[in-house]
Enzyme design. Structure first.
Site, PDB file in Angstrom:
ATOM      1  N   CYS A   1     -35.318  15.435 -32.742  1.00 21.17           N
ATOM      2  CA  CYS A   1     -35.016  13.996 -32.723  1.00 21.17           C
ATOM      3  C   CYS A   1     -34.416  13.564 -31.395  1.00 21.17           C
ATOM      4  CB  CYS A   1     -34.178  13.566 -33.914  1.00 21.17           C
ATOM      5  SG  CYS A   1     -32.667  14.437 -34.144  1.00 21.17           S
TER       6      CYS A   1
ATOM      7  N   ASP B   1     -31.673  14.474 -29.418  1.00 21.50           N
ATOM      8  CA  ASP B   1     -30.268  14.382 -29.016  1.00 21.50           C
ATOM      9  C   ASP B   1     -29.610  15.756 -29.093  1.00 21.50           C
ATOM     10  OD1 ASP B   1     -29.924  11.455 -28.788  1.00 21.50           O
ATOM     11  OD2 ASP B   1     -30.375  11.481 -30.930  1.00 21.50           O
TER      12      ASP B   1
ATOM     13  N   CYS C   1     -30.191   9.573 -25.801  1.00 22.36           N
ATOM     14  CA  CYS C   1     -30.333   8.160 -25.459  1.00 22.36           C
ATOM     15  C   CYS C   1     -28.990   7.571 -25.020  1.00 22.36           C
ATOM     16  CB  CYS C   1     -30.865   7.402 -26.658  1.00 22.36           C
ATOM     17  SG  CYS C   1     -29.786   7.511 -28.085  1.00 22.36           S
TER      18      CYS C   1
ATOM     19  N   CYS D   1     -26.252   9.066 -33.899  1.00 19.49           N
ATOM     20  CA  CYS D   1     -25.622   9.527 -32.653  1.00 19.49           C
ATOM     21  C   CYS D   1     -24.117   9.729 -32.851  1.00 19.49           C
ATOM     22  CB  CYS D   1     -25.846   8.528 -31.526  1.00 19.49           C
ATOM     23  SG  CYS D   1     -27.555   8.370 -31.032  1.00 19.49           S
TER      24      CYS D   1
END
Lengths: 150, 399
Positions: A38, A40, A64, A108
């Site tokens: 994904c 991260d 991101c 996140c």
């Protein structure tokens, strides 16, 4: 389509000017969480003194804008805290400190919480202590290796 | 969001600006010639004649007859219509469709929809450069196959498919061939007869026409069910009051694209190859996605290892450069681009992709500025990447 325009000013600030980027040599605790699938991966370094107080926190993140910002904020929030206090730095606390995150970026902040926990777990392992309520971390970042060995 | 005054637009595959000549050609059809071409009076008849002229113009670009052009609201509608329209028209013959794994979502999601309603779909693999193998297509064709749909040029990596060959294979087995030419129309030469194409989708806003207009080419004699029911427009095949200004704009933009095709493509290629050469020689661990030769003249797509695309885009935006990425974070889903995964990139590398798409309005100086910014940004993001840290440590341990 892009979430960039939905980022709060604080998220943008922590992305553009991340606090505590880098490594700590021989850190007392290092934790890496997330996965490449994904997109991260967060690594957190902690220095913890003999009283169990976090004296330094640094991070490196692949991800991101929100991933970088939550990492940066997480290091800010745990600095100067005791191990027990740091465990209370939840994903919600990180997101709130950033004035919120777009819905699709909530994971996140979860990653930031997990990164703190993983670094604390490493610290506990190294020192043979048990931190109440702390679970072992998980990560899988090896996929890329296989591709380049093909 | 931007910290600099200039803007360098390198996202021309996403959309383009309406050219002044195009807007000028459209203007009377908003202001004075606003009549509905379906009307019975002279005022309408004149407008209808202009729409038919427009049909002739766009047909000319692809070697079709005007009667084979059906105006639509754009690429997604054309793709939806081609696939659903053929599927329903040929339902009794069979319910099997073949497409590729790297199609635009307008094709893929339409196929998935049909799968839910009883059709079977084969999704062909592509190779590392994004090519569909005609032999694999041949093997996938069954007695109940009614349609093959493979895109002309890929919107992300720019790969140009062997369309003529794929169409030949489909025709040899009596199967219709559709191609999504949204990225190709006006950028590369197209001839539906030479290329064995039965249906072809086009969108206007990729070639300096306005958004919301496009067409579907349907070879005469091919039976297709309508997608939009309700009126007699477009020979009863596509209902909806004729979008006169849009169609006039599409025709004007097509005319300009036709007249400038060769020199424009040559110029864009020069910029494209300059970008590719500089990135490859100045930014380490950058991987070019798509084929080096058989690619759209205006497409550049790289993966930068150890970094993530959204971060890259935000920082490029700060520098005034508009690009796009196949990263999950820019799409709102958790998966990176299906195209990059289909060409075999691991997730982490697919997340670090950047697409820059040029137009004739870009300059060499702009591409240099973009590369200079990119170098600085990639270095900065790698400096905070745990993946890069691990990689460098491993390299050090090896030597």
């Amino acid at each position: 389509m892009s979430q960039v325009t939905e980022y709060s000013e604080k998220v943008m600030d922590h992305f553009m000017n991340p606090r505590n980027v880098g490594e700590i040599e021989d850190a007392d605790g290092v934790g890496t969480v997330g996965n490449a699938v994904c997109g991260d991966i967060m690594r957190m370094y902690l220095d913890i003194d003999e009283n169990g107080v976090i004296t330094d926190a640094k991070f490196k993140t692949f991800g991101c804008g929100a991933a970088v910002a939550t990492s940066s904020m997480a290091t800010e929030l745990v600095r100067g805290k005791t191990v027990q206090e740091a465990l209370q730095v939840t994903n919600k606390a990180v997101a709130e400190a950033l004035d919120g995150l777009p819905k699709v970026k909530i994971h996140c902040s979860l990653l930031a919480e997990q990164a703190i926990h993983a670094a604390l777990w490493d610290y506990a392992q190294k020192n043979g202590i048990v931190i109440e309520g702390l679970k072992p971390p998980v990560n899988d970042i090896e996929e890329t290796e296989e591709y380049y060995n093909m | 969001m931007r910290t600099v005054d200039r803007m360098i637009y390198l996202d021309n595959a996403a959309t383009t600006r309406v050219k002044p000549e195009v807007l000028e050609a459209m203007r009377p059809y908003f202001e004075e010639q606003y009549g509905n071409p379906a009307g019975a009076y002279t005022f309408a008849g004149r407008i209808n004649a202009e729409v038919e002229n427009a049909r002739k113009t766009v047909a000319g670009l692809i070697g079709a007859k005007p009667g084979e052009i059906y105006f639509t609201a754009g690429g997604s509608e054309s793709d939806n219509w081609a696939i659903k329209g053929i599927a329903y028209a040929l339902e009794k013959k069979g319910r099997h469709i073949i497409t590729s794994k790297i199609e635009h979502h307008a094709v893929l999601k339409t196929c998935e929809y049909l799968e839910k309603h009883g059709w079977e779909v084969t999704y062909l693999d592509v190779d590392r450069n994004g090519f569909v193998d005609p032999a694999a297509l041949e093997n996938a064709i069954r007695p109940d196959t009614v349609l093959v749909s493979v895109m002309f040029a890929n919107n992300e990596i720019g790969t140009l498919q062997p369309v003529a060959e794929l169409g030949r294979v489909a025709h040899a087995r009596g199967v219709l061939f559709h191609t999504d030419a949204v990225q190709a129309y006006g950028h590369v030469a197209i001839d539906v007869d030479e290329m064995n194409v039965d249906l072809l989708s086009v969108s206007g806003h990729k070639i300096n026409a306005p958004k919301g207009v496009g067409f579907l080419y349907v070879r005469s004699g091919v039976r297709i069910d309508p997608l939009i029911h309700g009126g007699a427009q477009e020979k009863g095949k596509r209902a909806g009051t004729t979008n006169v200004p849009g169609i006039i704009g599409l025709a004007k933009a097509s005319e300009l694209a036709r007249d400038t095709l060769d020199e424009r493509a040559a110029y864009e290629k020069e910029l494209r190859d300059h970008l590719i050469a500089r990135i490859e020689s100045e930014i380490p661990y950058a991987v070019l996605n798509g084929d080096r030769e058989k690619r759209l003249p205006n497409n550049v797509n790289f993966s930068f290892r150890f970094i993530e695309g959204e971060s890259l885009l935000i920082l490029l935006d700060q520098a005034g450069v508009c690009g796009s990425s196949g990263s999950a974070c820019t799409s709102g889903s958790l998966d990176p681009s299906h195209v990059l995964l289909a060409i075999g990139l691991p997730h982490e590398i697919a997340h670090g992709s950047l697409r820059l798409t040029l137009s004739e309005e870009n300059t060499l100086e702009e591409t240099d500025y973009a590369v200079d910014s990119l170098k600085r940004i990639v270095e900065r993001l790698r400096g905070m990447s745990p993946l890069y840290e691990d990689f460098i440590k491993k390299q050090g341990a090896k030597s």
